[in-house]
Every structure is written in C-alpha cells, then in structure tokens.
Design a protein around this motif. Sequence first.
Motif, PDB file in Angstrom:
ATOM      1  N   SER A   1      -3.604   3.779  -2.112  1.00  0.00           N
ATOM      2  CA  SER A   1      -3.798   2.871  -3.242  1.00  0.00           C
ATOM      3  C   SER A   1      -2.777   1.753  -3.208  1.00  0.00           C
ATOM      4  O   SER A   1      -1.778   1.814  -2.497  1.00  0.00           O
ATOM      5  CB  SER A   1      -3.683   3.632  -4.566  1.00  0.00           C
ATOM      6  N   ASP A   2      -3.052   0.745  -4.005  1.00  0.00           N
ATOM      7  CA  ASP A   2      -2.105  -0.334  -4.208  1.00  0.00           C
ATOM      8  C   ASP A   2      -0.947   0.242  -5.020  1.00  0.00           C
ATOM      9  O   ASP A   2      -1.156   0.995  -5.966  1.00  0.00           O
ATOM     10  CB  ASP A   2      -2.800  -1.466  -4.962  1.00  0.00           C
ATOM     11  N   SER A   3       0.282  -0.105  -4.662  1.00  0.00           N
ATOM     12  CA  SER A   3       1.442   0.477  -5.335  1.00  0.00           C
ATOM     13  C   SER A   3       1.547   0.055  -6.794  1.00  0.00           C
ATOM     14  O   SER A   3       2.236   0.711  -7.575  1.00  0.00           O
ATOM     15  CB  SER A   3       2.726   0.089  -4.602  1.00  0.00           C
TER      16      SER A   3
ATOM     17  N   ARG B   1      -6.797   3.537 -10.245  1.00  0.00           N
ATOM     18  CA  ARG B   1      -7.677   3.083  -9.178  1.00  0.00           C
ATOM     19  C   ARG B   1      -7.036   3.299  -7.809  1.00  0.00           C
ATOM     20  O   ARG B   1      -5.849   3.059  -7.624  1.00  0.00           O
ATOM     21  CB  ARG B   1      -7.988   1.610  -9.384  1.00  0.00           C
ATOM     22  N   PHE B   2      -7.835   3.755  -6.861  1.00  0.00           N
ATOM     23  CA  PHE B   2      -7.362   3.910  -5.489  1.00  0.00           C
ATOM     24  C   PHE B   2      -8.434   3.402  -4.549  1.00  0.00           C
ATOM     25  O   PHE B   2      -9.591   3.253  -4.931  1.00  0.00           O
ATOM     26  CB  PHE B   2      -6.978   5.361  -5.181  1.00  0.00           C
ATOM     27  N   LEU B   3      -8.033   3.153  -3.298  1.00  0.00           N
ATOM     28  CA  LEU B   3      -8.967   2.594  -2.328  1.00  0.00           C
ATOM     29  C   LEU B   3      -9.739   3.665  -1.581  1.00  0.00           C
ATOM     30  O   LEU B   3     -10.920   3.506  -1.293  1.00  0.00           O
ATOM     31  CB  LEU B   3      -8.212   1.716  -1.335  1.00  0.00           C
ATOM     32  N   GLU B   4      -9.056   4.756  -1.237  1.00  0.00           N
ATOM     33  CA  GLU B   4      -9.722   5.805  -0.469  1.00  0.00           C
ATOM     34  C   GLU B   4      -9.036   7.140  -0.693  1.00  0.00           C
ATOM     35  O   GLU B   4      -7.810   7.214  -0.768  1.00  0.00           O
ATOM     36  CB  GLU B   4      -9.673   5.454   1.025  1.00  0.00           C
ATOM     37  N   LYS B   5      -9.834   8.190  -0.791  1.00  0.00           N
ATOM     38  CA  LYS B   5      -9.300   9.541  -0.900  1.00  0.00           C
ATOM     39  C   LYS B   5      -9.119  10.080   0.519  1.00  0.00           C
ATOM     40  O   LYS B   5     -10.061  10.092   1.308  1.00  0.00           O
ATOM     41  CB  LYS B   5     -10.256  10.432  -1.691  1.00  0.00           C
TER      42      LYS B   5
ATOM     43  N   VAL C   1      -4.272  10.015  -1.824  1.00  0.00           N
ATOM     44  CA  VAL C   1      -5.041   8.778  -1.863  1.00  0.00           C
ATOM     45  C   VAL C   1      -4.253   7.614  -1.287  1.00  0.00           C
ATOM     46  O   VAL C   1      -3.028   7.635  -1.254  1.00  0.00           O
ATOM     47  CB  VAL C   1      -5.470   8.426  -3.310  1.00  0.00           C
TER      48      VAL C   1
ATOM     49  N   MET D   1       0.837  -1.203   0.000  1.00  0.00           N
ATOM     50  CA  MET D   1       0.000   0.000   0.000  1.00  0.00           C
ATOM     51  C   MET D   1       0.871   1.250   0.000  1.00  0.00           C
ATOM     52  O   MET D   1       1.921   1.289   0.612  1.00  0.00           O
ATOM     53  CB  MET D   1      -0.883   0.011   1.237  1.00  0.00           C
TER      54      MET D   1
ATOM     55  N   MET E   1      -0.921   0.072  -8.945  1.00  0.00           N
ATOM     56  CA  MET E   1      -1.880   0.825  -9.756  1.00  0.00           C
ATOM     57  C   MET E   1      -1.204   2.073 -10.344  1.00  0.00           C
ATOM     58  O   MET E   1      -0.263   2.609  -9.770  1.00  0.00           O
ATOM     59  CB  MET E   1      -3.071   1.261  -8.911  1.00  0.00           C
TER      60      MET E   1
ATOM     61  N   ALA F   1      -2.434  11.798  -6.424  1.00  0.00           N
ATOM     62  CA  ALA F   1      -3.028  11.498  -7.734  1.00  0.00           C
ATOM     63  C   ALA F   1      -3.343  12.844  -8.384  1.00  0.00           C
ATOM     64  O   ALA F   1      -4.051  13.664  -7.808  1.00  0.00           O
ATOM     65  CB  ALA F   1      -4.288  10.665  -7.583  1.00  0.00           C
TER      66      ALA F   1
END
Length: 117
Positions: A23-25, A32-36, A21, A3, A27, A8
């Motif tokens: 995100s998975d590294s 795509r990201f998990l949370e702002k 954000v 992570m 991506m 972004a």
Amino acid sequence: MAMKIRLARGGSKKRPFYSIVASDSRMPRDGRFLEKLGTYNPLLAKDDEKRVVMNMERVQHWLSQGAQPTDRVARFLEAAGARPKTVRNNPKSAQPGKAMAERAAKKAARAAEPAAE
C-alpha cells in the motif's frame, strides 16, 4: 509514491488476523491497499506452515519496485529466505528499569555492610 509492504489487521476483538498488503504509506493501516500479498495468523503455532502465507513472486515484484517492508514483514521475509538476515542489537532491552535498578542498589548495599551481631 512511497510504497510499504505491511500488515493490515482483520479479525474480531482479541482474535487478530492480518493480511500482508502492498500500500501507499500515506494510507491508514486497515485502509486502501494496492494488492494483497499474503496472510499472517498469529493464533496458529509457530511451526505451522499456515501461520505466514505469502505470494513470494508478487512480494519480490513490489520489492523491486522500491516498496519498503515494515519491521515485522521484514522478519517474515528473512525467515522465508527472501532477504538477508540483519543483525539486531538493542542493548537497552537488557537494562533494568529505574525502580528495579534502585532496588538492586539497595540490596547490594545491604549485602555489603557487615552483619551486626
């Protein structure tokens, strides 16, 4: 899953605006990201409180889950007091480039030789 807490990019050409954000590294930067977690607007003055806005509770959550902040986000967290300040040392940044070093050497040699009168 590795992570990252990173920026972004948004905004139009020459008018940057960033979202902070989690995100998975793997991506893409703007993908795509998990949370702002917040926003960063570099066009605002450095002392403006709206320049960097973060939800510190969620940032702490992701840090506790093992997310690694990028260099820029780490500096934001240091400024907010969420991380201890790290000492940075880049001795190469103070060194002149190749061409400038040659010019300085020529100037020093010219100044060292006696003035012909």
